[in-house]
Each structure stands twice: as structure tokens, then as C-alpha cells.
Design an enzyme around this catalytic site. Structure first.
Site, short mmCIF file in Angstrom:
data_model
loop_
_atom_site.label_atom_id
_atom_site.label_comp_id
_atom_site.label_asym_id
_atom_site.label_seq_id
_atom_site.Cartn_x
_atom_site.Cartn_y
_atom_site.Cartn_z
N ALA B 12 0.84 -1.19 0.00
CA ALA B 12 0.00 0.00 0.00
C ALA B 12 0.87 1.24 0.00
O ALA B 12 2.00 1.22 0.43
CB ALA B 12 -0.91 0.00 1.22
N CYS B 13 0.31 2.28 -0.52
CA CYS B 13 0.88 3.60 -0.53
C CYS B 13 1.24 4.00 0.90
O CYS B 13 0.42 3.78 1.78
CB CYS B 13 -0.26 4.47 -1.00
SG CYS B 13 0.13 5.91 -1.78
N PRO B 14 2.36 4.55 1.24
CA PRO B 14 3.40 5.06 0.36
C PRO B 14 4.60 4.14 0.19
O PRO B 14 5.66 4.59 -0.21
CB PRO B 14 3.84 6.30 1.11
CG PRO B 14 3.72 5.92 2.55
CD PRO B 14 2.61 4.90 2.64
#
Lengths: 231, 74
Positions: B12-14
Site C-alpha cells: 500500500a501507498c506510500p
């Protein structure tokens, strides 16, 4: 997509790891889904029209959120991480638009002598707000999404956010269970502020927009400052 | 010219962005870094960060909801 066409200058020697599968046509799936969405809305209208409205607006909101990649987490995180404030500024513009919108709705009720809607959401400011916001900020960066972002990514099929959703529900239940104590001991000791009471309707609107404009200018300056120091 | 694959599927981001930042430091100018992602948020911030730093970027959707961001280091 325009983006892929404009940057065809990069030549790749191999196609390792990217065995291209022919993409399935998703239009039939989408058509069936939309029919089911509308059919369920039609069923809900027979029960409760308001729930049907929430159902349809919720579905539309989710769709827009996904397609626009609008992310409240990124708006708070990217200025630190990459120096980019494009999402931050998008959120600020959204805030400015909602400010004008809800002021118009509230003022409309006020001039007609009707009770102003949504006044129960004017919550007192206290340290609980600041501490809670800080904790939420840590959580949303680790979890990879805020509340709306998590829900949207569960819909996208991102498995990690399904785990987040589980703990999001657990945390919300715990929070709701203990909220009474916090409200009594911390929140009610703060002062509730409704800007039109202090500055008048036009003044309140202008003060709010001025704060947002200041943040927007700061965000813009931050982006340019960062890129200058890096290059 | 070297090609480096960076597997960020399921991240997942980041995380993809930070991994890409670190991987890009390791390679020479003219080399390619191919970041594989399936998180729609990384689709936005990885190319944006790379373009801002002056690298050439190309995005390919290899499958539904799965992308390869090709970054050519300048």
C-alpha cells in the site's frame, strides 16, 4: 490513456516479467452491476426514500473517489514525503466549495426563519480534537488510507485494506463505546464556535475562505520551494 | 542499459514510492526502473514524484488494476 501515448520514448529491451494477458472486457460486468445498484435502490425507495438516496449518493461518491484517486491521506502525507501538494490543494478547493455550499444552505434556512440544519455538528474545540487528529494521522498513513479511502480500496479489491477495515470497525466500536466518558470529561469543557455568530454570515464565510486561501498559497509555496532545493 | 524490476504488488501507498526512491539511487543514469504496483494511489504519486525529479516516466496497465511504472533515470 493519453499518458501512455505521450511518453512512448522509453524503449525497453526486454519484456521480462510483463507477460501481457489479453484484458477482459468489463463492460458487461459494469452494466449488470449498475442494473443491480438501481434495482436495489428501487427496492429501498419502497422502504425508506432517504436510505435509497444515501445508497445512490454513496455509490456515486465511491466511484468518483476511485476514479479521481482523491485521497485525504495523500493530501496530508505527500507534502512531507515527496513535497508534492497537488492533492493537498485539491482537498483545500473541495473545502472551499463545501464552505460556500453549506453556508448557502444554512443561510437559506436562517432568512426564512427556519431552524438551521446541521447545527448539532458544531462540536466544541478541545485538546481531544488535536490529540485524536494526531493519532488518526499516524493510523491512516500506516493503514494506507483514511476512512473513505479504506472503504474505496476494499471495493477495489486491495486485500491489505480488508484487514484495515476489520480494525477500523473494531476501533469505531470501541470509540463509540467510550465516547460518553470523553465527551463528559474533555469535549464539553471546550468552546463551540459557529463563525456566523461572531463575524456575521458574510464575515464568517470570508474568514473561512481566507484561511483556506492562506493554506492554499502556503501549499503552493511549499511545492515550489521543495522542487527548487532538489534540482 | 540495465533494467531493474521492483515488485511492489500488494504494497500500500506510500511503500512503493519509498522503495522506488531507494531503488532509483542504486541505478545509473539511463537505466530503467520498472515498478510493479497494484495500489491505485501509487499509480498517482510514483509517476508524479519521478516526473518532478526530471526522469522519463511511462505507465503501462499490464492487467486490470495492475500497472508497471517505467522510470528512465536521467
Amino acid at each position: 490513456m493519453a499518458e501512455a501515448q505521450s511518453a512512448q520514448s522509453i524503449r525497453r529491451s526486454s519484456r521480462a516479467g510483463s507477460s501481457r494477458k489479453p484484458k477482459k472486457n468489463m463492460i458487461p460486468h459494469a452494466t449488470v452491476l449498475i442494473i443491480l445498484l438501481v434495482a436495489f435502490a428501487a427496492y429501498l425507495i419502497t422502504k425508506d426514500a432517504q436510505v435509497a438516496l444515501f445508497w445512490m449518493t454513496g455509490a456515486c461518491f465511491g466511484f468518483i473517489l476511485q476514479r479521481s484517486r482523491f485521497c485525504f491521506t495523500a493530501s496530508m502525507r505527500d507534502p512531507y514525503l515527496t513535497g508534492s501538494t497537488s492533492v493537498t490543494r485539491a482537498v483545500l478547493i473541495a473545502f472551499a466549495m463545501t464552505t460556500i455550499g453549506f453556508t448557502a444552505i444554512k443561510y437559506g434556512y436562517y432568512v426564512n426563519g427556519l431552524p438551521i440544519p446541521g447545527q448539532s455538528y458544531i462540536a466544541p474545540i478541545s485538546f481531544a480534537t488535536a490529540i485524536g487528529a494526531f493519532m488518526f494521522g499516524i493510523g491512516m498513513v500506516i493503514a494506507g488510507g483514511c476512512a473513505s479511502g479504506t472503504l474505496m480500496r476494499v471495493g477495489e479489491g486491495f486485500v491489505m485494506n480488508v484487514l484495515t477495515l476489520g480494525f477500523f470497525i473494531l476501533g469505531s466500536l470501541l470509540g463509540a463505546y467510550h465516547f460518553g466518558w470523553w465527551k463528559l470529561n474533555f469535549i464539553l469543557k471546550g468552546k463551540a464556535v459557529f463563525l456566523p455568530d461572531i463575524f456575521g454570515w458574510v464575515g464568517g464565510l470570508l474568514v473561512n475562505l481566507l484561511i483556506i486561501a492562506t493554506l492554499y498559497i502556503l501549499a503552493d509555496k511549499w511545492e515550489n520551494r521543495k522542487s527548487q532545493s532538489e534540482n | 542499459m540495465k533494467e531493474v524490476m521492483l515488485d511492489c504488488l500488494g504494497e500500500a501507498c506510500p511503500v512503493p514510492l519509498i522503495k522506488a526512491e531507494n531503488a532509483l539511487k542504486e541505478i545509473e543514469a539511463g537505466d530503467l526502473l520498472i515498478v510493479q504496483i497494484d495500489h491505485s494511489c501509487a499509480m498517482k504519486n510514483v509517476p508524479e514524484w519521478a516526473r518532478k525529479n526530471g526522469h522519463n516516466v511511462e505507465i503501462e496497465e499490464v492487467d486490470d488494476g495492475e500497472w508497471e511504472v517505467v522510470i528512465e533515470k536521467v
